[in-house]
Scaffold this motif. Structure first.
Motif, PDB file in Angstrom:
ATOM      1  N   CYS A  49       3.730  -2.567   8.255  1.00  0.00           N
ATOM      2  CA  CYS A  49       2.802  -1.477   7.900  1.00  0.00           C
ATOM      3  C   CYS A  49       1.481  -1.659   8.646  1.00  0.00           C
ATOM      4  O   CYS A  49       0.842  -2.706   8.579  1.00  0.00           O
ATOM      5  N   GLN A 109       1.372   3.416   2.237  1.00  0.00           N
ATOM      6  CA  GLN A 109       2.161   3.609   3.452  1.00  0.00           C
ATOM      7  C   GLN A 109       3.365   2.670   3.528  1.00  0.00           C
ATOM      8  O   GLN A 109       4.354   3.000   4.159  1.00  0.00           O
ATOM      9  N   CYS A 110       3.255   1.521   2.863  1.00  0.00           N
ATOM     10  CA  CYS A 110       4.413   0.609   2.800  1.00  0.00           C
ATOM     11  C   CYS A 110       5.597   1.328   2.145  1.00  0.00           C
ATOM     12  O   CYS A 110       6.744   1.082   2.484  1.00  0.00           O
ATOM     13  N   CYS A 135       0.846  -1.191   0.000  1.00  0.00           N
ATOM     14  CA  CYS A 135       0.000   0.000   0.000  1.00  0.00           C
ATOM     15  C   CYS A 135       0.885   1.245   0.000  1.00  0.00           C
ATOM     16  O   CYS A 135       2.110   1.158   0.031  1.00  0.00           O
ATOM     17  N   VAL A 166      -1.416  -0.468   8.149  1.00  0.00           N
ATOM     18  CA  VAL A 166      -2.637  -0.583   7.344  1.00  0.00           C
ATOM     19  C   VAL A 166      -3.081  -2.048   7.205  1.00  0.00           C
ATOM     20  O   VAL A 166      -4.267  -2.343   7.140  1.00  0.00           O
ATOM     21  N   HIS A 167      -2.125  -2.964   7.210  1.00  0.00           N
ATOM     22  CA  HIS A 167      -2.463  -4.389   7.009  1.00  0.00           C
ATOM     23  C   HIS A 167      -2.786  -5.107   8.312  1.00  0.00           C
ATOM     24  O   HIS A 167      -3.050  -6.283   8.310  1.00  0.00           O
TER      25      HIS A 167
HETATM   26 ZN   LIG Z   1       1.079  -0.980   3.707  1.00  0.00          ZN
END
Ligand SMILES: [Zn+2]
Length: 259
Positions: free
Chosen positions: A254, A171-172, A169, A256-257
């Motif tokens: 990250c 953010q990664c 993603c 998000v995951h």
């Molecule tokens: Zn991510």
């Protein structure tokens, strides 16, 4: 007079001749476009002309005179009248599409209902700041929707394609300073911090290139041709006239995951 072969009576006749493009699928795809500034104007034009007919445009800003060098749907009077960008872009799309294809949401994306993400098929990020990008990235990922994000500075820019549930993603791929800026807003004190990012150099030709790539990637996905898509990031350098595909790895840490 009716001609025996009326190729020009169908608005999408030429598009239907392109083998990878599925005009019918495109007309039914629900697109959430976040941001109605320079990229949003160009992307909105491309969506309308490509045949997308179900578009939600989200932006809380009103038109400023400095937008007029990059936005085909804005006029000088719109700045004086403090018109909402999202409404003007939706109106512009509807004008090009010849019917009601777009609707505007004039709220900050952070306050918009998460239904907006769940109810869409694809998300297009036409944003100019890290905070909103981070939010849209997270919401799209959690809703399981393909997210195509564009960003630029001067003559350079990049397009990133984020594919949940397994892909990297946004953010990664963010560096530490991006993450710091993003975290300022959501500090653990619970107090929202206002962070002003500097205005970037921006001009219409780079904007046009990036918005074209973004909408083309969405059109490929909608047409069932993910095999033709970017794997995740394209870097564009308008000074050298170069494009390069980069690979962003999924960051196991990250956040998000993990939510
Ligand atoms: Zn991510």
């Amino acid at each position: 007079m009716i001609r025996p072969f009326d190729f020009d009576g169908d608005r999408f006749d030429r598009s239907r001749r392109i083998d990878w493009l599925d005009v019918n699928a495109i007309s039914q795809t629900k697109v959430l476009m976040v941001g109605a500034g320079a990229l949003g104007n160009e992307a909105g034009k491309n969506l309308a002309l490509s045949g997308f007919r179900n578009i939600t445009v989200v932006d809380m800003d009103t038109v400023a005179v400095s937008n007029l060098s990059r936005c085909l749907f804005f006029r000088e009077s719109d700045a004086a009248d403090e018109r909402f960008k999202a409404e003007l872009v939706a109106d512009g799309i509807n004008g090009l599409a010849g019917g009601r294809s777009a609707r505007a949401v004039t709220a900050p994306i952070e306050e918009a209902a998460s239904d907006l993400f769940r109810g869409s098929d694809v998300v297009l990020g036409c944003l100019d700041n890290v905070l909103a990008r981070t939010h849209v990235n997270g919401q799209s990922y959690r809703a399981g929707k393909l997210y195509v994000d564009g960003g630029m500075e001067g003559l350079t820019g990049r397009v990133m394609v984020v594919r949940p549930p397994d892909g990297a993603c946004l953010q990664c791929g963010m560096n530490k300073s991006h993450a710091k800026v993003a975290s300022l807003r959501f500090s653990c004190t619970g107090v929202e911090t206002v962070f002003h990012e500097p205005r970037l150099a921006a001009e219409i030709t780079t904007t046009s290139v990036l918005a074209a790539i973004m909408v083309r990637e969405i059109a490929k996905h909608t047409s069932g041709r993910d095999d033709l898509m970017l794997s995740n990031m394209l870097y564009y350098d308008g000074k050298q006239n170069r494009m390069e595909e980069l690979e962003i790895s999924r960051n196991p840490d990250c956040l998000v995951h993990h939510n």
